[in-house]
Design a protein around this motif. Structure first.
Motif: not given
Ligand code: HEM
Length: 404
Positions: A104-106, A294-296, A100-102, A350-356
């Motif tokens: 939406y992420r895709r 945070l995880r289970v 499910e995650h893959s 897998p959950h690394n920030c998509i917008a990094q």
């Molecule tokens: C400096 C700014 C940011 C930091 C420090 C940050 C940090 C993070 C971290 C630590 C996660 C991982 C969460 C996890 O492991 O459960 C994450 C996921 C995510 N971030 Fe960022 N984020 C930033 C900016 C953004 C921006 C600008 C957006 C959108 C425009 C965004 C959208 C997302 C989304 C959608 C996820 C979920 C990805 C997934 O679960 O596959 N983030 N972020």
């Protein structure tokens, strides 16, 4: 580091989260926790216990282990604050696992590729320029969060989503109310307005020329039947909420950190080509999303001879891991020339920030511009006088008054 004693419960177990007293340093309780060894039990606010991981190398392995789940509604998921309990039912990318995650992420990935992010540079530069112009036109002291960083980070997300220029003021007002809401009741009104607006925007696709992410997804996925309109609106809200608050806080806290380390700021003034490396160090040093790991556990896992049974909560405190002395020598020193390494500021796996990529671009352009255009920027009150955000929230401050 601040000198507050670490907090433990009656049985002597450390509590989590540990209180923060410094706006930009991790909680003082993290070092004693690290000294307990690679794996330690901690007690949460509701008495539940969870396992806390202290070593960078272990966390790198665990974050890609499919026996760890992000499903917040599962029994045993570490609920670190009552606020998280309220949000348990709100399904977003961060709370999904596996297929499910893959899926939406895709769907979202095409709007976050390196190429796409590069193409956004001129827009980000224009937005930063306009926000600095507005800041300079206002009368100091100004709160850098409300008077600059919030608007900047919101406008970048609006650009990404494709919110038409003429609607951005409305969108900004409602999303600011949503972000400032302290409980579900306060967030209901602005959330309903945003959902309603986004729903209409998605429905009118084709009329709104130049829209980006929403336009593409409405065309490709909603019409194909892969995604319904409600899903798309929910994804947009998630991007708005996660994208705005995080980047705004990084801009504020990053500026404060640079101002508190004038020698490091001087290094960047002399050689602005060092700004991208400085952004990386700020991301590591501040780790504002400390509480995101945070995880289970879904099946028993063995780590350092200890079995973590299925159904246990597991905590990977990103700020603690980003200060692991095995990986970062002298980890509490802020050094803009430090080799970046593989930090956890954007998570990992897998959950690394998509917008990094986009977040890095935004931060680089912003710090470059502030250094160059406002060389006299300074804090209006000592950092120690600012209210630090609560322990279970992101690392940061509620306001940052500045002058120039
Ligand atoms: C400096 C700014 C940011 C930091 C420090 C940050 C940090 C993070 C971290 C630590 C996660 C991982 C969460 C996890 O492991 O459960 C994450 C996921 C995510 N971030 Fe960022 N984020 C930033 C900016 C953004 C921006 C600008 C957006 C959108 C425009 C965004 C959208 C997302 C989304 C959608 C996820 C979920 C990805 C997934 O679960 O596959 N983030 N972020």
């Amino acid at each position: 580091m601040t000198e507050t004693a670490p907090v433990s419960d009656e049985a002597g177990t450390f509590t989590f989260p540990q209180p923060r007293t410094c706006p930009y340093q991790p909680p003082a309780g993290y070092e004693p926790l690290r000294e307990q060894g690679p794996l330690t039990k901690v007690t949460l606010y509701d008495g539940q216990q969870a396992w806390l991981v202290t070593r960078h190398a272990d966390a790198r392995e665990l974050m890609t282990d499919t026996r760890l789940s992000s499903e917040r509604s599962s029994d045993g998921f570490p609920i670190i604050t009552p606020r998280l309990l309220d949000a348990r039912g709100f399904r977003t990318l961060v709370t999904m696992d596996g297929a499910e995650h893959s899926m939406y992420r895709r769907m979202l990935i095409p709007d976050f590729t390196i190429k796409r992010t590069r193409a956004m540079r001129p827009d980000v530069e224009r937005i930063v320029d306009e926000c600095v112009d507005r800041l300079l036109a206002s009368t100091p002291p100004v709160d850098l969060i409300q008077g600059f960083a919030s608007e900047l980070s919101s406008r970048v997300v609006f650009e990404l989503l494709g919110v038409p220029q003429e609607d951005q003021a409305f969108f900004f007002a409602r999303s600011a109310q949503l972000l400032q809401a302290t409980d579900t009741k306060q967030s209901e009104g602005p959330l309903a307005d945003l959902v309603d607006y986004l729903d209409r925007l998605v429905a009118s696709r084709g009329e709104a020329e130049g829209t980006w992410l929403l336009d593409r997804l409405a065309g490709e996925e909603v019409e194909k039947g892969e995604l319904d309109r409600g899903d798309l609106v929910r994804m947009a809200i998630q991007l708005l909420v996660t994208g705005q608050g995080t980047t705004a806080q990084m801009i504020a806290l990053g500026t404060a950190t640079l101002l508190e380390h004038p020698d490091q700021m001087e290094v960047l003034r002399k050689d602005p080509s060092g700004v991208p490396a400085a952004v990386e160090e700020l991301l590591r040093y501040l780790t504002i999303a400390d509480m995101a790991g945070l995880r289970v556990v879904t099946e028993d896992i063995e780590l350092h001879g200890q079995v973590i049974p299925a159904g246990s909560g597991i905590i990977l405190p990103f700020a603690l891991l980003n200060h692991d002395p095995e990986v970062y020598p002298d980890p509490h020193r802020f050094d803009v020339t430090r080799a970046p390494g593989q930090h956890f500021a954007f998570g990992f796996g897998p959950h690394n920030c998509i917008a990094q990529g986009l977040a890095r671009l935004e931060l680089e352009v912003t710090f470059r511009s502030l250094l160059e255009r406002i060389p006299t920027l300074r804090l209006d009150v000592p950092l120690s006088e600012l209210r630090v955000r609560e322990a279970a929230d992101m690392q940061g401050v509620y306001e940052l008054p500045v002058r120039w």
